[in-house]
Motif scaffolding. Sequence first.
Motif, PDB file in Angstrom:
ATOM      1  N   LEU A   1      36.320 -60.637   9.172  1.00 24.72           N
ATOM      2  CA  LEU A   1      36.504 -60.005  10.383  1.00 24.72           C
ATOM      3  C   LEU A   1      35.252 -58.991  10.900  1.00 24.72           C
ATOM      4  CD1 LEU A   1      40.144 -58.347   9.838  1.00 24.72           C
ATOM      5  CD2 LEU A   1      39.166 -60.361  11.369  1.00 24.72           C
ATOM      6  N   GLU A   2      34.725 -58.291   9.897  1.00 25.87           N
ATOM      7  CA  GLU A   2      33.201 -57.731  10.078  1.00 25.87           C
ATOM      8  C   GLU A   2      32.218 -58.728  10.271  1.00 25.87           C
ATOM      9  OE1 GLU A   2      32.650 -55.717   6.518  1.00 25.87           O
ATOM     10  OE2 GLU A   2      34.158 -54.165   7.067  1.00 25.87           O
ATOM     11  N   SER A   3      32.286 -59.755   9.883  1.00 29.33           N
ATOM     12  CA  SER A   3      31.164 -60.753  10.280  1.00 29.33           C
ATOM     13  C   SER A   3      31.240 -61.362  11.666  1.00 29.33           C
ATOM     14  CB  SER A   3      31.158 -61.950   9.139  1.00 29.33           C
ATOM     15  OG  SER A   3      30.272 -63.157   9.601  1.00 29.33           O
ATOM     16  N   LEU A   4      32.595 -61.684  11.961  1.00 30.49           N
ATOM     17  CA  LEU A   4      32.769 -62.108  13.375  1.00 30.49           C
ATOM     18  C   LEU A   4      32.742 -61.020  14.579  1.00 30.49           C
ATOM     19  CD1 LEU A   4      35.863 -64.487  12.632  1.00 30.49           C
ATOM     20  CD2 LEU A   4      33.484 -65.002  12.964  1.00 30.49           C
ATOM     21  N   ASP A   5      32.889 -59.610  13.900  1.00 33.25           N
ATOM     22  CA  ASP A   5      32.693 -58.748  15.149  1.00 33.25           C
ATOM     23  C   ASP A   5      31.301 -58.754  15.270  1.00 33.25           C
ATOM     24  OD1 ASP A   5      35.442 -57.969  15.387  1.00 33.25           O
ATOM     25  OD2 ASP A   5      35.111 -56.434  13.849  1.00 33.25           O
ATOM     26  N   ARG A   6      30.440 -58.784  14.380  1.00 33.31           N
ATOM     27  CA  ARG A   6      28.917 -58.807  14.587  1.00 33.31           C
ATOM     28  C   ARG A   6      28.420 -59.875  15.248  1.00 33.31           C
ATOM     29  NH1 ARG A   6      28.834 -57.206   9.071  1.00 33.31           N
ATOM     30  NH2 ARG A   6      28.375 -58.994   8.350  1.00 33.31           N
ATOM     31  N   VAL A   7      28.845 -61.274  14.919  1.00 30.93           N
ATOM     32  CA  VAL A   7      28.433 -62.341  15.970  1.00 30.93           C
ATOM     33  C   VAL A   7      28.876 -62.320  16.986  1.00 30.93           C
ATOM     34  CG1 VAL A   7      29.302 -64.844  15.770  1.00 30.93           C
ATOM     35  CG2 VAL A   7      28.588 -63.823  13.613  1.00 30.93           C
ATOM     36  N   SER A   8      29.824 -61.532  17.416  1.00 32.97           N
ATOM     37  CA  SER A   8      30.532 -61.569  19.006  1.00 32.97           C
ATOM     38  C   SER A   8      29.531 -60.785  19.508  1.00 32.97           C
ATOM     39  CB  SER A   8      31.815 -61.041  19.028  1.00 32.97           C
ATOM     40  OG  SER A   8      31.784 -59.686  18.526  1.00 32.97           O
TER      41      SER A   8
ATOM     42  N   ALA B   1      42.764 -58.082   7.434  1.00 27.70           N
ATOM     43  CA  ALA B   1      42.469 -56.746   6.937  1.00 27.70           C
ATOM     44  C   ALA B   1      42.833 -56.565   5.530  1.00 27.70           C
ATOM     45  CB  ALA B   1      42.675 -55.852   8.132  1.00 27.70           C
ATOM     46  N   GLN B   2      43.969 -57.137   5.211  1.00 30.39           N
ATOM     47  CA  GLN B   2      44.297 -56.609   3.818  1.00 30.39           C
ATOM     48  C   GLN B   2      43.936 -57.175   2.773  1.00 30.39           C
ATOM     49  OE1 GLN B   2      48.601 -57.269   4.427  1.00 30.39           O
ATOM     50  NE2 GLN B   2      48.894 -55.680   5.889  1.00 30.39           N
ATOM     51  N   THR B   3      42.955 -58.166   2.754  1.00 29.16           N
ATOM     52  CA  THR B   3      42.322 -58.913   1.737  1.00 29.16           C
ATOM     53  C   THR B   3      40.536 -58.816   1.952  1.00 29.16           C
ATOM     54  OG1 THR B   3      41.792 -60.946   2.920  1.00 29.16           O
ATOM     55  CG2 THR B   3      43.952 -60.847   1.864  1.00 29.16           C
ATOM     56  N   PRO B   4      40.238 -58.519   0.660  1.00 28.41           N
ATOM     57  CA  PRO B   4      38.470 -58.115   0.873  1.00 28.41           C
ATOM     58  C   PRO B   4      37.772 -59.395   1.585  1.00 28.41           C
ATOM     59  CG  PRO B   4      39.417 -57.582  -1.261  1.00 28.41           C
ATOM     60  CD  PRO B   4      40.590 -58.277  -0.548  1.00 28.41           C
ATOM     61  N   LEU B   5      37.779 -60.700   1.403  1.00 23.20           N
ATOM     62  CA  LEU B   5      37.430 -61.578   1.935  1.00 23.20           C
ATOM     63  C   LEU B   5      37.747 -61.582   3.490  1.00 23.20           C
ATOM     64  CD1 LEU B   5      36.804 -64.455  -0.519  1.00 23.20           C
ATOM     65  CD2 LEU B   5      35.521 -62.754   0.088  1.00 23.20           C
ATOM     66  N   GLY B   6      39.005 -61.268   3.487  1.00 20.94           N
ATOM     67  CA  GLY B   6      39.360 -61.504   5.260  1.00 20.94           C
ATOM     68  C   GLY B   6      38.778 -60.289   5.855  1.00 20.94           C
ATOM     69  N   GLN B   7      38.626 -59.197   5.270  1.00 22.61           N
ATOM     70  CA  GLN B   7      38.129 -57.846   5.829  1.00 22.61           C
ATOM     71  C   GLN B   7      36.519 -58.270   6.233  1.00 22.61           C
ATOM     72  OE1 GLN B   7      39.357 -55.314   7.248  1.00 22.61           O
ATOM     73  NE2 GLN B   7      37.361 -54.743   8.209  1.00 22.61           N
ATOM     74  N   GLU B   8      35.907 -58.978   5.223  1.00 22.48           N
ATOM     75  CA  GLU B   8      34.443 -59.428   5.354  1.00 22.48           C
ATOM     76  C   GLU B   8      34.465 -60.241   6.517  1.00 22.48           C
ATOM     77  OE1 GLU B   8      30.991 -61.077   2.487  1.00 22.48           O
ATOM     78  OE2 GLU B   8      32.861 -60.286   1.786  1.00 22.48           O
TER      79      GLU B   8
ATOM     80  N   GLY C   1      26.527 -61.186  19.600  1.00 23.45           N
ATOM     81  CA  GLY C   1      25.228 -62.074  19.991  1.00 23.45           C
ATOM     82  C   GLY C   1      24.346 -62.085  19.040  1.00 23.45           C
ATOM     83  N   LYS C   2      24.458 -61.879  17.661  1.00 17.64           N
ATOM     84  CA  LYS C   2      23.469 -62.096  16.595  1.00 17.64           C
ATOM     85  C   LYS C   2      24.396 -62.340  15.513  1.00 17.64           C
ATOM     86  CE  LYS C   2      20.339 -58.790  18.493  1.00 17.64           C
ATOM     87  NZ  LYS C   2      19.578 -57.287  18.225  1.00 17.64           N
ATOM     88  N   ILE C   3      23.668 -63.313  14.561  1.00 16.45           N
ATOM     89  CA  ILE C   3      24.108 -63.819  13.209  1.00 16.45           C
ATOM     90  C   ILE C   3      23.112 -63.574  12.535  1.00 16.45           C
ATOM     91  CG2 ILE C   3      23.897 -66.190  13.877  1.00 16.45           C
ATOM     92  CD1 ILE C   3      26.020 -66.783  12.224  1.00 16.45           C
ATOM     93  N   GLY C   4      23.615 -63.137  11.065  1.00 16.33           N
ATOM     94  CA  GLY C   4      22.386 -63.094   9.956  1.00 16.33           C
ATOM     95  C   GLY C   4      23.020 -63.770   8.794  1.00 16.33           C
ATOM     96  N   THR C   5      22.107 -63.896   7.863  1.00 16.39           N
ATOM     97  CA  THR C   5      22.434 -64.615   6.699  1.00 16.39           C
ATOM     98  C   THR C   5      23.831 -63.936   5.744  1.00 16.39           C
ATOM     99  OG1 THR C   5      19.993 -64.881   6.136  1.00 16.39           O
ATOM    100  CG2 THR C   5      21.681 -65.119   4.243  1.00 16.39           C
TER     101      THR C   5
END
Length: 425
Positions: free
Chosen positions: A165-172, A156-163, A174-178
């Motif tokens: 985390l947010e992506s995996l939260d959305r994926v969890s 969470a302390q790095t921009p790409l790391g936070q990105e 049940g939906k994944i986008g580009t």
Amino acid sequence: MVNVNRPVSPQPPSEPRPGQNTPTAATVRPTGSLPAGAQQDTAATESPGFFSQIGSFFQKAAETLGAVFDPIDSQVSNKFAANSASRTSTAAAPAANGDLPATSANYSDLSKYVQANPNLGYFELERGNVNQKLSQYLTQFKDQIEANPELRQQLAQTPLGQELLESLDRVSQGKIGTDDVLALQKFAVASGINIGHSGSATGIDGQFGPKTLEGVQKAFEKMMADPTASMQAVTAGAELANQGVEALRQAQDGVIDRYQPGASEALPDSDPNQPLPTATDFGNSLVSSAQNVDITMNNSGKCLKGVRLSLEGVGIQLRDPRTGSNLNSAYMAADVLANQHSDRFTETSVSRADLRNLPPGSVVVWDRNPNPNLRAQNPSNGFSHGHIEVIGNNGQAYSDGRQSWGVTMNNNNRYGGFRVFVPNS
């Protein structure tokens, strides 16, 4: 009417990619899958638990399945609309053994889905059954992070790391986008993992295939082994990852064609065990010509010029029949193909769901955006000029180079309708 899904002969011709000896969709049959009941050699990786079950498989999968736009009147627009109206095709029933595996499956099982579909080397996020199952599978990566609160805090302390985390939260959910695929690819590239291929130096292309999953896997292995060093590497590699996204944006004329679950038009659920489209000698020759153009143009942002040169390579002139000069916009090519080259192509009405299943050498022409205000705001890109591409093998397409994002699906509705021209024998 041409049946673009008719069965293929047992040994169809193959077309290697430029500079590679990689088999095409007609010949790809990955050899890295484990037989039923076979045991994975855990000595191939030092990482414990889930990762040790699949580490040694990735290299085999990557070697075999290595991942695989420039640009009238209402009469022209009406011709494009015929194909657009057929977008709502009936969903095909999933094959009993073709659906993605359950969440607990390992990568060997997951990869069988791609292997079962001879037409593609990546997952079709637009299809609900694919999207849901792939999301369920990727949730395991989030579980690895949630089991280590300190690691999540470091991410969470790095921009790409936070990105990530947010992506995996959305994926969890049940939906994944580009955008989620891009976040995963950026994290892998920033971690120092090479997922590049001939269509993209960085491998950041928005398509999720075996090579992307291999890269994500290796990035997680590094992170689990030494979180602090891994986060330092991600910070140092962020610029390269961001450059990859920017290169993709430029290659797509300034607007990445993003699939967004719930916002973009979805495709019907699919059966991956579909036959290969029938290839013709002329179609294969056009793909070869497009591959040669790929080497010389390298995605220079001029799709119409690229396809014009590809067609000239097989003796077809794509020019204004009245003046003999080059066409001004890509969408204008549809009438030229229909009126001047019906001996070489048959215009065919297909659904949007079948665009990735067209025979090699098919030409897809996208109309300009139907909104005149958007065209006025974007006078120099695809909104005003449309797009044209040559369909290749294994989900590939060529315009002014091999399109790293594959066949255009117009998820962001930049273009209008489309017209399809299938090569004759």
